[in-house]
Motif scaffolding. Structure first.
Motif, PDB file in Angstrom:
ATOM      1  N   ASP A 234       0.822  -1.215   0.000  1.00 20.75           N
ATOM      2  CA  ASP A 234       0.000   0.000   0.000  1.00 20.75           C
ATOM      3  C   ASP A 234       0.854   1.264   0.000  1.00 20.75           C
ATOM      4  O   ASP A 234       0.371   2.336  -0.376  1.00 20.75           O
ATOM      5  N   ALA A 236       3.506   3.107  -1.758  1.00 20.58           N
ATOM      6  CA  ALA A 236       4.193   3.088  -3.063  1.00 20.58           C
ATOM      7  C   ALA A 236       5.677   3.360  -2.917  1.00 20.58           C
ATOM      8  O   ALA A 236       6.505   2.719  -3.580  1.00 20.58           O
ATOM      9  N   CYS A 237       6.051   4.310  -2.068  1.00 21.88           N
ATOM     10  CA  CYS A 237       7.469   4.644  -1.927  1.00 21.88           C
ATOM     11  C   CYS A 237       8.220   3.514  -1.239  1.00 21.88           C
ATOM     12  O   CYS A 237       9.392   3.255  -1.547  1.00 21.88           O
ATOM     13  N   LYS A 269       4.686   1.337 -11.987  1.00 21.73           N
ATOM     14  CA  LYS A 269       3.512   1.963 -11.364  1.00 21.73           C
ATOM     15  C   LYS A 269       3.850   2.507  -9.980  1.00 21.73           C
ATOM     16  O   LYS A 269       3.354   3.565  -9.579  1.00 21.73           O
ATOM     17  N   ALA A 270       4.689   1.758  -9.260  1.00 21.94           N
ATOM     18  CA  ALA A 270       5.060   2.217  -7.919  1.00 21.94           C
ATOM     19  C   ALA A 270       5.840   3.523  -7.984  1.00 21.94           C
ATOM     20  O   ALA A 270       5.659   4.411  -7.134  1.00 21.94           O
ATOM     21  N   LYS A 273       3.340   6.326  -8.661  1.00 21.31           N
ATOM     22  CA  LYS A 273       2.508   6.551  -7.477  1.00 21.31           C
ATOM     23  C   LYS A 273       3.330   7.193  -6.356  1.00 21.31           C
ATOM     24  O   LYS A 273       2.843   8.085  -5.637  1.00 21.31           O
ATOM     25  N   CYS A 274       4.569   6.779  -6.224  1.00 27.38           N
ATOM     26  CA  CYS A 274       5.444   7.385  -5.206  1.00 27.38           C
ATOM     27  C   CYS A 274       5.679   8.858  -5.538  1.00 27.38           C
ATOM     28  O   CYS A 274       5.654   9.717  -4.642  1.00 27.38           O
ATOM     29  N   ASP A 276       3.649  10.775  -7.167  1.00 25.81           N
ATOM     30  CA  ASP A 276       2.395  11.465  -6.856  1.00 25.81           C
ATOM     31  C   ASP A 276       2.266  11.727  -5.360  1.00 25.81           C
ATOM     32  O   ASP A 276       1.812  12.797  -4.933  1.00 25.81           O
ATOM     33  N   ASP A 277       2.652  10.727  -4.555  1.00 23.45           N
ATOM     34  CA  ASP A 277       2.562  10.896  -3.094  1.00 23.45           C
ATOM     35  C   ASP A 277       3.480  12.015  -2.615  1.00 23.45           C
ATOM     36  O   ASP A 277       3.115  12.797  -1.725  1.00 23.45           O
ATOM     37  N   TYR A 291       9.874  10.421 -10.605  1.00 21.67           N
ATOM     38  CA  TYR A 291       9.388  10.504 -11.988  1.00 21.67           C
ATOM     39  C   TYR A 291      10.540  10.312 -12.971  1.00 21.67           C
ATOM     40  O   TYR A 291      10.418   9.594 -13.972  1.00 21.67           O
ATOM     41  N   GLN A 307       2.982  10.315 -18.226  1.00 16.16           N
ATOM     42  CA  GLN A 307       2.579  10.811 -16.905  1.00 16.16           C
ATOM     43  C   GLN A 307       3.787  11.276 -16.108  1.00 16.16           C
ATOM     44  O   GLN A 307       3.741  12.301 -15.423  1.00 16.16           O
TER      45      GLN A 307
END
Length: 482
Positions: A234, A236-237, A269-270, A273-274, A276-277, A291, A307
């Protein structure tokens, strides 16, 4: 004629009977088959049938010692020694019985010997068969990679099984020990899913020691599968930390190497998502790093790459803008901010071009504050230029006019009026480059009819013309409105 009388002569007494000598006990009569069968119990029953109590006791002691050795060592050679001992006592009992007298009937002895030996041999046989069944169940569970079944099967082993089949039960104990080590490795891997790389390393090392032993591929692979199924987590980082470690791990050329495939599949994906977090947490630097990592390591992932590129740009612009704000708020020389000596770029700003270029004005507010509001802004995100204005100076001479001192009629003083010169450095915010470095010349009213000055002496010979708001705007217009 009278009959003659006859007398019986007395009978002499019998001599006393000599005493019966005591009976001498000879070897007990025993059936060889009964003795051999009794000794087959390894409890010395055959020797008891022969009346050899010392031999029977010694046989029992040796049997106990050998059984202890078998249980403690669990080695095949120990079972061979017991087998040899069994053959020896059976053969020894047989030959001892054959050398002595035999009983008229051997049935009773044979029944006694069989009543002891057969239950013992049957018990040993059944226990050995049951131990073999448990060993088979343990092996099947091991091949299935199911440690829970291994432990359940081995829990059925008791002392009798260890006596009847010590090596087999010992093999099961080794599998249980392997499962215990795997359970520890699995616990460390679970901890490693939180991003604890030390726990990851310990867990993989634990798997390695198990995989180094033959036959453990499935059971160790099951623990590895449980770990890999936990990705992504859950966090991501945290997942990125795990996948980075897995990708950087040196190949071990065993089942552990399949973790690299999971990392390759999970990481993209991780990473996004990381990123983004981190953006949500306003940690722009870490967001950009994640990124960019995706773009560097997985450029072929088109959807996520687009993205990530947007994320990199957004994070970069935010970082640049925050840096510009910091430089503009930090004063290093009077009322000028640090930006005026250490300019920086904000790539999100509009380029310096035709039309009105709104600026951030710093320094000499007495003049710059009189510029039109459409030329100025306090928000770096809306600015095109940063204008650093220095202290005013005497500029180009406009006119020289004579003035008579009121305190000394007839005394004439010539006063030269100058434009107001303001040193200005103009930076394009988009690039941080210096686009203008000159003095702005502000025109003004010269030679007024009455000259006021703050001095007890003569009026100064050089003064600045008094500029109007229009004069100030006209002076700066070439910099702002192109």
């Amino acid at each position: 004629m009278d009959d003659p009388t006859y007398s019986v002569p007395p009978v002499p007494p019998l001599p006393p009977r000599p005493p019966t000598p005591p009976a001498v006990r000879g070897p007990r009569q025993a059936d060889p088959l009964a003795v051999a069968l009794g000794n087959a119990s390894l409890l010395g029953v055959g020797y008891l049938l022969l009346g050899r109590r010392l031999l029977a006791g010694a046989a029992v002691v040796v049997t106990v010692v050998l059984v202890s050795v078998v249980v403690s060592t669990a080695e095949p050679w120990a079972e061979i020694v017991v087998g040899a001992w069994w053959v020896a006592v059976v053969a020894h009992g047989w030959f001892l019985a054959r050398a002595g007298a035999r009983p008229a009937s051997a049935r009773g002895q044979r029944l006694v010997a069989a009543g002891v030996a057969l239950p013992v041999l049957l018990a040993v046989g059944l226990l050995r068969f049951d131990a073999h069944t448990i060993e088979r169940d343990v092996d099947e569970a091991r091949r299935d990679g199911d440690c829970a079944k291994v432990l359940s099967a081995q829990d059925e082993v008791w002392f009798g099984h260890r006596v009847a089949d010590a090596p087999g039960t010992a093999d099961g104990d080794e599998v249980v020990d392997t499962c215990e080590r795997l359970r520890d490795a699995g616990a460390r891997l679970t901890t490693g899913l939180t991003g604890d790389t030390g726990a990851l390393e310990a867990g993989f090392d634990g798997l390695g020691t198990v995989l180094d032993e033959p036959g453990n591929d499935e059971i160790a692979g099951s623990v590895l599968t449980d770990f890999l199924d936990g990705l992504p987590t859950d966090d991501a980082c945290g997942t990125v930390t795990v996948t980075d470690w897995l990708r950087d791990r040196k190949p071990s050329h065993d089942a552990r190497d399949r973790s690299a495939d999971t990392a390759e599949r999970t990481a993209p994906k991780a990473l996004v998502k990381c990123g983004d977090d981190h953006m949500t947490a306003e940690d722009w630097t870490q967001a950009r790093t994640r990124y960019q990592q995706l773009l560097d390591e997985y450029p072929e992932n088109a959807g996520l790459a687009d993205q990530a590129r947007k994320g990199v740009r957004k994070a970069t612009l935010t970082i640049e803008l925050e840096n510009v704000r910091r430089l503009l708020e930090t004063s290093v020389a009077g009322d000028q901010p640090e930006y005026c000596t250490a300019p920086a770029r904000y790539s999100g700003a509009k380029p310096y071009g035709k039309g009105v270029n709104r600026g951030l004005f710093h320094g000499n507010d007495g003049y710059t504050d009189r510029l039109p509001g459409s030329w100025r802004t306090d928000d770096p995100a809306r600015a095109v230029l940063v204008v650093c204005a220095g202290a005013e100076q005497d500029g180009t001479a406009l006119r020289t006019c004579p003035y008579e001192r009121e305190q000394s009629p007839g005394t004439i003083v010539n006063v030269t009026f100058h434009k107001t010169a303001i040193p200005v450095k103009v930076y394009e915010l988009r690039t941080g480059k210096l686009v203008a470095n000159r003095k702005v010349q502000i025109n003004g009213e010269s030679c007024p009819q009455r000259l006021s000055y703050w001095s007890v002496l003569d009026p100064p010979s050089d003064v600045r013309a008094t500029p109007s708001t229009t004069d100030i705007r006209n002076a700066f217009r070439s910099l702002i409105d192109r």
